[in-house]
Design an enzyme around this catalytic site. Structure first.
Site, PDB file in Angstrom:
ATOM      1  N   GLN A 176      11.971  20.888 -53.651  1.00 21.30           N
ATOM      2  CA  GLN A 176      12.453  20.955 -55.031  1.00 21.30           C
ATOM      3  C   GLN A 176      13.074  19.651 -55.535  1.00 21.30           C
ATOM      4  OE1 GLN A 176      11.252  24.725 -55.026  1.00 21.30           O
ATOM      5  NE2 GLN A 176      12.747  24.209 -53.490  1.00 21.30           N
ATOM      6  N   PHE A 215      11.790  22.934 -60.069  1.00 25.91           N
ATOM      7  CA  PHE A 215      13.169  23.442 -60.174  1.00 25.91           C
ATOM      8  C   PHE A 215      13.200  24.890 -59.722  1.00 25.91           C
ATOM      9  CE2 PHE A 215      12.224  20.898 -64.032  1.00 25.91           C
ATOM     10  CZ  PHE A 215      12.919  19.756 -63.704  1.00 25.91           C
ATOM     11  N   GLY A 243       4.113  23.634 -61.507  1.00 29.72           N
ATOM     12  CA  GLY A 243       4.766  24.927 -61.320  1.00 29.72           C
ATOM     13  C   GLY A 243       6.281  24.797 -61.384  1.00 29.72           C
ATOM     14  N   ARG A 244       6.956  25.951 -61.305  1.00 33.41           N
ATOM     15  CA  ARG A 244       8.415  26.000 -61.226  1.00 33.41           C
ATOM     16  C   ARG A 244       9.124  25.060 -62.197  1.00 33.41           C
ATOM     17  NH1 ARG A 244       9.899  27.076 -54.828  1.00 33.41           N
ATOM     18  NH2 ARG A 244       8.833  29.070 -54.746  1.00 33.41           N
ATOM     19  N   GLY A 245       8.902  25.273 -63.466  1.00 36.49           N
ATOM     20  CA  GLY A 245       9.492  24.352 -64.428  1.00 36.49           C
ATOM     21  C   GLY A 245      10.440  24.989 -65.433  1.00 36.49           C
TER      22      GLY A 245
END
Ligand code: NAG
Ligand code: NAG
Ligand code: NAG
Ligand code: NAG
Length: 459
Positions: free
Chosen positions: A264, A301, A322-324
Site C-alpha cells: 500500500q 490506499f 485498484g484501491r483508490g
C-alpha cells in the site's frame, strides 16, 4: 504558493423583494438557468459552480463581494493562495480538513540529519522536532535481505510482468508453486518509527526516503511534507507499505511523491486514525511489476481503522488500477468516515473508490480522467454520497449549509450508478472538517492539481 482558498462570488440582490425572489438554498443562477436571479431579502446569490448559484444567508458564504444589483451572475476570480511562508510547524502552510490544527514539531528544535542512523533516531525519539531532509536517505539494504519464498498468483500473457506474492503467514501462496526469492527487509518487515510531535519536511524535489516506509502507531501530531517515499520491493506483494497508520491522530500528509511500493501507498489499520488529511500528494502507480498486468499499481490506499476520519484532497492519483481507496469491510464496531474532495484520478485502468461495509464516504469535486470504474458500486457494501447531479449537489445544503461540488467523469471514464445516501450528509457531512471546507470547482481540478501536487512545489 497556491492553495485552497477559493472565494465564491457574488451577485447581490439589493432592493425590494420581488415576487419572483428565490428562497434560501434555492437556485439563482448558472449556465442555462432561466429562473429568477434575485434572492429573498437578507440572502445573497452565491456562486457554487458554473451550473449552480444559490441563495444563502450572508453568514454561509465563505467570501462574498457585493456588487451592484444586477441580473448578471458573475463568477469571481478564483483565489489560489497558499502561503509559501513557513509556519511554526516548520512546514509550509497549514492543513485543512480533519488534520486542521496539526502543528507537528512546532516549538521543537530543527535538525538536519546527515546519516540514516541520525534520521532514524530523530524520527523515533520522544523529542518534539522539525526534521529537515535535504537528500534521499537510502535504507534499501539497511536491514539486510531475506532469502524466502514467493508464488505467482497472476500470469500476464501480454508482455507485462506481474508481482509475485511473498509467502507469509497470510497464506495466499497455499496451493501454489513456491519460488526462491530475495527481498529487502527494510521494505518488507521494517519501517521508520515516527513518534509524536514531529514535522518531516523535505527541501527541494529530491529529498526523502528510499526502500523503507514510515509507521505511525499510537502517535499524534505529525506532519509529513515534501518528501519522496519510493522503491519498497515493488516486485513483491507484501514488499512493504509506504505509510502505515494505526491509532494515529492529527497527521497531515502533504505534497509528497510516492511510487514503486510493493504493497500500500497508505494503509490505516486497526486502531482508530482520526484527524488525518492527505493532500496535494502525487501517487504515481507506474510500475514494472503490475498485479493487473497493465503497468498500473493495484494496492494504493487501504483504510481499515476502527474509527478513521480522513480527508483526501487535491491528490493526483495516477496510473493505478485498484484501491483508490479500498475502505471498510469490517463488521462490528468499525466505521470509516472519509471525505474525498477535489482529487484528480488520472488514467486508472481498474477501479478508484471501493467502499465496503461500514465505510461512510462523501465524494465531491473529484475529476476522473480515463478511469475504468470510478466507483465499484453499492454492492460492495459501503454507504456513499457521490455527487453527480445538480439536484444531488443541492441536497447537501440542508445538511451542510453549502452545496456540494459534483464529480466529473470525462468521456473515457465509466459511469457510476446513483450513490446518494443522505445519511452520509447527516453523518460525515455534518462534521465541521467537512462542511467547513469549500471545494474548488471541479473544472479547475486537473490543472490545479497538476501544477501543485508532489515535491518541489512548496519548499
Ligand atoms: C444549455 O442549453 C443548450 C441549448 O439547449 C444546450 O445545447 C447545452 O447543452 C446546455 N448546456 C448545459 C451545460 O446543459
Ligand atoms: C503497521 O502498523 C501495524 C499496527 O496495526 C503494525 O502491526 C505493523 O507492524 C506496522 N508495520 C510496520 C512495517 O511497522
Ligand atoms: C506532544 O506534545 C504535547 C504538547 O506539547 C505533549 O503534551 C505530549 O506529551 C507530546 N507527546 C510526546 C510523545 O512527546
Ligand atoms: C496501540 O494502542 C492500542 C489501543 O490502546 C493497543 O491495543 C496497542 O497495543 C497499541 N500498540 C502499540 C504498538 O503500542
Amino acid at each position: 504558493m497556491k492553495s485552497t482558498l477559493f472565494s465564491s462570488i457574488v451577485v447581490a440582490s439589493l432592493g425590494a423583494k420581488l415576487a419572483l425572489a428565490v428562497a434560501e438554498y434555492g437556485q439563482c443562477g448558472g449556465i442555462n438557468y432561466t429562473g429568477s436571479t434575485t434572492c429573498d431579502s437578507g440572502l445573497t446569490c452565491v456562486y457554487q459552480n458554473d451550473y449552480y448559484y444559490q441563495c444563502l444567508s450572508s453568514g454561509t458564504a465563505v467570501t462574498t463581494t457585493t456588487t451592484k444589483a444586477t441580473t448578471t451572475t458573475t463568477k469571481a476570480t478564483t483565489t489560489t493562495t497558499t502561503s509559501t511562508s513557513t509556519s511554526s510547524s516548520g512546514a509550509k502552510g497549514t492543513p485543512v480538513g480533519f488534520a486542521a490544527g496539526t502543528t507537528g514539531g512546532a516549538g521543537g528544535v530543527t535538525v538536519t540529519p546527515t546519516t540514516t542512523a541520525e534520521l532514524l533516531g530523530y524520527l523515533s525519539d520522544s523529542t518534539k522536532r522539525i526534521i529537515v531532509l535535504t537528500k534521499i536517505f537510502d535504507f534499501t539494504s539497511y536491514y539486510g535481505t531475506t532469502a524466502g519464498k514467493a508464488c505467482k498468483l497472476w500470469t500476464c500473457t501480454n508482455g507485462y510482468t506481474p508481482q509475485m506474492t511473498i509467502d507469509n503467514s497470510v497464506g495466499q501462496c497455499d496451493g501454489y508453486t513456491l519460488y526462491d526469492v530475495t527481498y529487502y527487509n527494510s521494505g518488507a518487515s521494517n519501517a521508520l518509527v515516527v513518534n509524536s510531535n514531529k514535522t518531516i519536511i523535505g527541501k527541494g524535489s529530491s529529498a526523502g526516503i528510499k526502500g523503507i516506509g514510515l509507521t505511525l502507531v499510537n502517535v499524534s501530531n505529525v506532519i509529513i511534507q515534501n518528501i519522496q517515499i519510493t522503491d519498497l520491493n515493488p516486485q513483491y506483494v507484501w514488499g512493504g507499505d509506504a505509510i502505515n497508520l494505526s491509532g494515529a491522530t492529527k497527521v497531515w500528509i502533504d505534497h509528497n511523491y510516492i511510487a514503486r511500493i510493493g504493497r500500500q501507498f497508505i494503509v490505516s489499520h486497526y486502531d482508530p486514525n482520526t484527524g488525518i488529511t492527505i493532500s496535494n500528494n502525487y501517487f504515481d502507480g507506474t510500475t514494472s511489476y503490475s498485479a493487473s498486468c497493465n503497468g498500473h499499481h493495484y494496492w494504493v490506499f487501504l483504510f481499515l481503522g476502527e474509527a478513521d476520519q480522513i480527508t483526501m484532497m487535491q491528490n493526483h492519483i495516477y496510473y493505478t488500477s485498484g484501491r483508490g481507496p479500498h475502505v471498510g469491510g469490517y463488521t462490528g464496531a468499525y466505521k470509516q468516515q472519509l471525505h474525498l474532495v477535489n482529487n484528480y484520478y488520472d488514467s486508472v485502468a481498474g477501479h478508484a473508490i471501493d467502499a465496503e461495509a461500514n465505510s461512510w464516504i462523501l465524494a465531491e469535486g473529484n475529476y476522473f480522467k480515463a478511469v475504468t470504474t470510478p466507483d465499484t458500486g453499492s454492492s460492495a457494501g459501503g454507504t456513499e454520497y457521490f455527487v453527480q447531479t445538480v439536484a444531488e449537489a443541492g441536497v447537501c445544503s440542508s445538511y451542510m449549509g453549502r452545496v456540494c461540488e459534483w464529480n466529473r467523469m470525462d468521456s473515457a471514464t465509466g459511469t457510476v450508478a446513483t450513490r446518494a445516501t443522505t445519511s452520509v450528509l447527516s453523518d460525515v457531512g455534518a462534521l465541521s472538517a467537512v462542511k467547513g471546507l469549500t471545494p474548488m470547482g471541479v473544472a479547475d481540478v486537473p490543472a490545479y492539481v497538476l501544477a501543485n501536487r508532489g515535491v518541489g512545489i512548496v519548499n
